[in-house]
Design a protein around this motif. Structure first.
Motif, mmCIF file in Angstrom:
data_model
loop_
_atom_site.group_PDB
_atom_site.id
_atom_site.type_symbol
_atom_site.label_atom_id
_atom_site.label_comp_id
_atom_site.label_asym_id
_atom_site.label_seq_id
_atom_site.Cartn_x
_atom_site.Cartn_y
_atom_site.Cartn_z
ATOM 1 N N TRP A 161 34.288 35.827 46.841
ATOM 2 C CA TRP A 161 35.603 35.841 47.454
ATOM 3 C C TRP A 161 35.647 34.893 48.651
ATOM 4 C CZ3 TRP A 161 39.622 37.345 45.045
ATOM 5 C CH2 TRP A 161 39.651 38.503 44.270
ATOM 6 N N TYR A 217 43.484 36.358 53.629
ATOM 7 C CA TYR A 217 42.707 37.384 52.927
ATOM 8 C C TYR A 217 43.573 38.560 52.478
ATOM 9 C CZ TYR A 217 38.911 34.782 55.143
ATOM 10 O OH TYR A 217 38.058 33.788 55.561
ATOM 11 N N LEU A 244 44.906 36.813 47.664
ATOM 12 C CA LEU A 244 43.690 36.764 46.845
ATOM 13 C C LEU A 244 44.018 36.963 45.365
ATOM 14 C CD1 LEU A 244 41.228 38.761 49.124
ATOM 15 C CD2 LEU A 244 41.466 36.283 48.905
#
Length: 289
Positions: A58, A73, A78
């Motif tokens: 990630w 984030y 995401l």
């Protein structure tokens, strides 16, 4: 051949491990405080079965870019990155397997972009609304780490003070605890410790799910949930109850192991994933006929 490479997505260099080839694509996404190496047993096993397996670091983790903008984030950001990763890899549909915060992101992503997923497997962590429900029902003590991790500098001090005594206690069951600790000690900034919670505070989760209708979006792809009996971080209820958000095939298994079950009990997890993916191939063949 399994290769490591970076893929540029919306201003972020995502580090991935990709077995490539023409096999049915499977994507593996991790949680905190891990990186894509947590999937090493599954990467190898599923690749040897002929699947094209992609494991991802990630943003903010492992070898991927670490943007300073905390909003980058956010779960919806995401989720969009996940879809753009598929585009960059020229993958139309993928079987998504997710753990911990990776599962938190993926519950929402699969609901928002169902056409990009053949199936979804959530390990350990269920739908965000069910975690909130756990807390409201009196399980706040079980989730105090959510508060701690959202406090800038506080969590790092708490875990690493007194020779990292609390870290060693809390992560005693993590097979990669020494690797994780060395990574955390080397990270001088506090962003890594707090990015998930700071980017996705509880009030924002409540707003999106209850006021913006995210909780009403159904998972319309086959979904498999795996909980481990000795999970120290999550209750079983939050995952088991997540079936209410799935309007497709639902399968649930409870296995031996703790929170990092893919490392603690890789043989059973591998066999369950093989069984799940195989069943989806059979179902797809029936639909085509």
């Amino acid at each position: 051949m399994i290769e490591t490479k970076t893929v540029h997505v919306r201003g972020i260099e995502y580090a991935i491990t990709d077995s490539a080839g023409q096999g049915v694509p499977v994507m593996l996404v991790h949680g905190w405080p891990d990186d894509r190496t947590i999937w090493r047993h599954q990467q190898k096993y599923l690749s040897e079965l002929g699947y094209r397996v992609i494991s991802v670091d990630w943003a903010g983790h492992g070898d991927s870019s670490k943007p300073k903008d905390i909003s980058r984030y956010h779960i919806t950001e995401l989720g969009l990155d996940t879809v753009f990763l598929l585009d960059a890899l020229k993958i139309d549909k993928v079987h998504l397997i997710a753990h911990d915060y990776g599962a938190t992101v993926s519950w929402e992503t699969v609901a928002n972009y169902p056409k990009r997923f053949q199936s979804f497997c959530a390990i350990s962590v269920g739908h965000a609304v069910e975690i909130l429900r756990d807390i409201a029902k009196g399980y706040l003590f079980d989730y105090l780490w959510l508060i701690l991790h959202g406090m800038d500098k506080a969590s790092k001090h708490w875990y690493l003070s007194n020779g990292a005594k609390r870290f060693k206690e809390k992560f005693a069951s993590h097979p990669d605890a020494n690797y994780i600790l060395s990574k955390l000690l080397a990270n001088k900034e506090t962003l890594f410790w707090t990015l998930w919670e700071r980017a996705n505070p509880s009030y924002n989760v409540i707003y999106r799910h209850y006021l913006k209708g995210q909780k009403d979006k159904r998972i319309t792809v086959p979904t498999f949930a795996i909980y481990s009996k000795d999970d120290e971080w999550m209750t079983e209820g939050q995952l088991a109850r997540s079936s209410k958000y799935v309007s497709s095939t639902w399968r649930y298994e409870c296995v031996e192991g703790g929170h990092w079950v893919q490392l603690q009990n890789p043989r059973e997890i591998n066999e369950l994933l093989e069984s799940w993916l195989s069943s989806q191939s059979v179902n797809n063949a029936k639909l085509k006929n």
